[in-house]
Design an enzyme around this catalytic site. Sequence first.
Site, short mmCIF file in Angstrom:
data_model
loop_
_atom_site.label_atom_id
_atom_site.label_comp_id
_atom_site.label_asym_id
_atom_site.label_seq_id
_atom_site.Cartn_x
_atom_site.Cartn_y
_atom_site.Cartn_z
N GLU A 174 45.77 42.02 -6.02
CA GLU A 174 46.55 42.72 -5.20
C GLU A 174 46.76 43.96 -5.78
O GLU A 174 47.11 43.99 -7.04
CB GLU A 174 48.01 41.89 -5.04
N ALA B 97 54.64 38.84 -11.70
CA ALA B 97 53.91 37.61 -11.37
C ALA B 97 52.93 37.81 -9.91
O ALA B 97 53.15 38.78 -9.39
CB ALA B 97 54.52 36.43 -11.35
N MET B 98 51.96 36.80 -9.87
CA MET B 98 51.29 36.95 -8.60
C MET B 98 50.91 35.78 -7.90
O MET B 98 50.79 34.88 -8.76
CB MET B 98 49.88 37.81 -9.03
N HIS C 179 60.03 32.73 -6.43
CA HIS C 179 59.46 33.94 -5.45
C HIS C 179 57.95 33.66 -5.25
O HIS C 179 57.54 33.59 -4.24
CB HIS C 179 59.80 35.36 -6.25
N GLU C 180 57.27 33.55 -6.24
CA GLU C 180 55.81 33.13 -6.03
C GLU C 180 55.40 31.95 -5.39
O GLU C 180 54.74 31.98 -4.51
CB GLU C 180 55.24 33.19 -7.52
N GLU D 250 57.05 40.76 1.05
CA GLU D 250 57.90 40.99 0.14
C GLU D 250 59.49 40.81 0.25
O GLU D 250 60.31 40.19 -0.31
CB GLU D 250 57.73 42.13 -0.67
N1 TRP Z 1 52.79 40.21 -5.18
C1 TRP Z 1 53.50 40.15 -6.32
C2 TRP Z 1 54.75 39.67 -6.15
O1 TRP Z 1 55.58 40.39 -5.70
C3 TRP Z 1 53.39 41.64 -6.91
C4 TRP Z 1 52.30 42.24 -7.83
C5 TRP Z 1 51.72 41.26 -8.85
C6 TRP Z 1 51.66 43.32 -7.73
N2 TRP Z 1 50.93 42.13 -9.61
C7 TRP Z 1 50.68 43.00 -8.98
C8 TRP Z 1 51.67 44.14 -7.00
C9 TRP Z 1 49.89 44.02 -9.09
C10 TRP Z 1 50.61 45.49 -7.36
C11 TRP Z 1 49.83 45.29 -8.32
O2 TRP Z 1 55.14 38.49 -6.41
ZN ZN Z 2 56.26 39.25 -4.12
#
Ligand code: TRP
Ligand code: ZN
Length: 890
Positions: free
Chosen positions: A123, A264-265, A299-300, A322
């Site tokens: 992302e 985090a992702m 959140h994740e 988000e």
């Molecule tokens: N989607 C992720 C979150 O809010 C955000 C995120 C994680 C992100 N890594 C990133 C956004 C790198 C941009 C670039 O939980």
């Molecule tokens: Zn998020």
Amino acid sequence: MREGTAPLVRREDYTAPAFWIKTVDLTFDLDPAKTLVINKMTVEPNPGQPGAALRLDGEDITLTRVLVDGEPVTFRTEDQQLVLENLPQQPFTLEIRNTCAPEKNTQLSGLYTSGGGFFTQCEALGFRRITYFLDRPDVMATFRVTLKADKRKYPVLLSNGNLVEEGDLGNGRHTAVWEDPHPKPSYLFALVAADLVRREQRIVTREGKEHLLQIYVRAGDLDKTEHAMNSLIASIVWDEHKYGLSLDLERFMIVAVSDFNMGAMENKGLNIFNTKFVLANPNTATDVDFGNVESVVAHEYFHNWTGNRITCRDWFQLSLKEGLTVFRDQQFSQDMSGSLSARAVKRIEDVRTLRQLQFPEDAGPMAHPVRPDSYMAIDNFYTATVYEKGAEVVRMMHTLVGDAGFVKGMDLYFSRHDGHAVTCDDFAQAIADANPESELAKRLDQFKRWYSQAGTPRVQAHGVYDAENRIYTLTLTQTCAPTAGQPEKAPAVIPVAMGLVGMDGRQINLHLEGRLDPIGHNTVLVLSEPSQTFTFVHVPVEPVPSLLRGFSAPVVLETELGDDALFALLSHDHDPFNRWEAGQKLALRRILSAVHGNGHIELDARFIDAMRGVLRHPELDAAFKELVLTLPSEAYVAEQLDVVDPQRIHTAREGIKLQLARALHTDWEWAYESNHDTGAYSPDAVSSGRRALANLALSMLVLDAQVRHNQVWPGKALQRFKDATNMTDRLGALAALVNAHSDLAAGALERFHAQFKNEALVIDKWFTLQVTAPEHEGKVFARAKALMQHPDFTLRTPNRARSLLMALCQSNPAAFHRTDAAGYVFWADRVIEVDAINPQLAARLARAMDHWRRLAEPYRTAACEALKRVAVRTELSDDVREIVTRALQD
Ligand code: TRP
Ligand code: ZN
């Protein structure tokens, strides 16, 4: 990095893709210097766009072959796209081979190496840095992934979904095959190949389904994974219970990585976390860290439904996932915190963040709607506006339809859109349609201005009491200042939760004119016109209005309340948020009059007594007391001023802090002693609140002693620092010494470093603490510059870079904004230096200058020059270019 300026991407230009990618079969031959990627896709032309060319995105990768239905075809590459024409009009297979260089990937987007392992971050636009693809969230495919790598160096091979095959390849190499049955956009793809250990747990959900939960970390960090596992289990239970959403995967994995751009992702089934938001044990993590781990894990996890099952049609809809997911993690943390008071504490903390980060954003050059209209670099729009204000917009919907109505709305949202890529409009429509009688449904179009209009609305309240007729009329007026590209603002729908309080503290029964029955002590007024008057009848005494209870809308509220009224609310309001707010307003008034005067005011006995009253209160919780007794931040004070002199604000605030330290000396002693726990550590709300108050007390006592050249409290702080049995107390005591510039600080810092030299996250705290100390004769800035040379410092690890650079430039205004402009020169040099390594990180740092126009001279001119120094460079990433150009635009 490239020359020139990327074009703006516009929301109104959205068109559906000319092709769909239905399945993806990826094979990775992993090598740090040169990884081979074989990408076999099944592609379907979109019948709506017959004959169109297929344009696949690709960035920093080397293409070696392209086959359509097994045959080589002609192709061209054009501005980071691979263009294929004359393609079959029926479904076909497309095979791409390319290579990439993970070890050279310092931007940490795409496939990169960290600590000797491979990790991905896709992302928003990272997948195109792995292979050619339709890298946009509305293209959803099922993925099968084959990983091949050295067995000794990379014993763990992970990707999304279920493990379907594992094997030995000979030559010291091994393989694993993963299949994800859920169609997903490319930004949710992930792989990990590394030498990791894991904590795992099997759980059975209410429906009797079994799931395997795993947390992967480096050897040596296993003793920091229990809290994350508990948080994950609590999140799963909560989402099932609250929204009926259960885990749809047999296996759910979390992997910790030290080099990561964000928190985090939420990759499907394989969340990748910045170590900072997953690792925690009492010796290395503070109470705040424990809280952050709980909320980021949640959140994740919550993204699995709000983000992954229902995703965004395009990146302008980012807040769809988000804003909603932040709202959900805030709800969760409140539910986890226990008492009513602890819930209010969490709400106050969230509002403090909103005001400190989002309000300034909305008032500066980066102001944008929750659903932006255009961008140059989407990574710049992962902002407080999209996240935090977006969550407030969802919260207002929740307020307007009620909790049960909101759950119904969520049900409808899932039944309509599960498995699809949708828009913010779709979400709002579902919540409204499920609640046709609600104020939201009645004014949906107007309500949606929250998505399209930037800027923070201001609400003015004016109340008149007619004693003879016992009538109280309340007039609410709303305005919103213009923002870039939006000179005119239309009125918003603003839910104003409120009550009326007597000066003696009695809660007045609310009886709106024209209504038969009184409505209790609490109601929600809906302000939708530029100005509206609400009339209350049978009001027995002149009331103090308690407005915007619980901070029911993201607005600035201007009341005409005098000190008397604010003191009454501080001691009596039943709404804890407004009680805290009254205290902050009283403190703010005093800080502002010092700023406007000669930098100093003598604190009045009434204010001091009121603060003492809160501190000594027999019923209030420690966490709440700590919030009331903490003065508004320098950033928040700056927000209130048209012309900002950071040094003056610093002097004024420090002066008042010192007076509070001195005037309440015996009370602080009492607070410190009576909140000192020695039992086993627990991160719960009550214990962490007690530690927070004890640490505030200690810092006040050391500060006061320092000014009086008394060594008793610094000595006690040093002892506490040495004896502490958890990081919260240890760091609290160390901070008390460092922030007061005590002679004992240097030795303690050295000892702390020696003790934790192998704990990267603790060393980050060590850097931050030193550069966020209150500036004193330029010492803090000088120390920051010196620390850049420390052997532990590096710009390549975002956490470490942030621990010094962001801490100094964003969080320490008095050290950063100097009359000799040295802070700005330092800033410009670092932005340029970091940009060559990691543009996303550099762009975050670049934002430290957002508010330069409001600075007083000589700061303003010097800041502008520093911005121009960066802006004139030809070699600049789109990320940084967008930030500095917007800052300089007028
Ligand atoms: N989607 C992720 C979150 O809010 C955000 C995120 C994680 C992100 N890594 C990133 C956004 C790198 C941009 C670039 O939980
Ligand atoms: Zn998020």
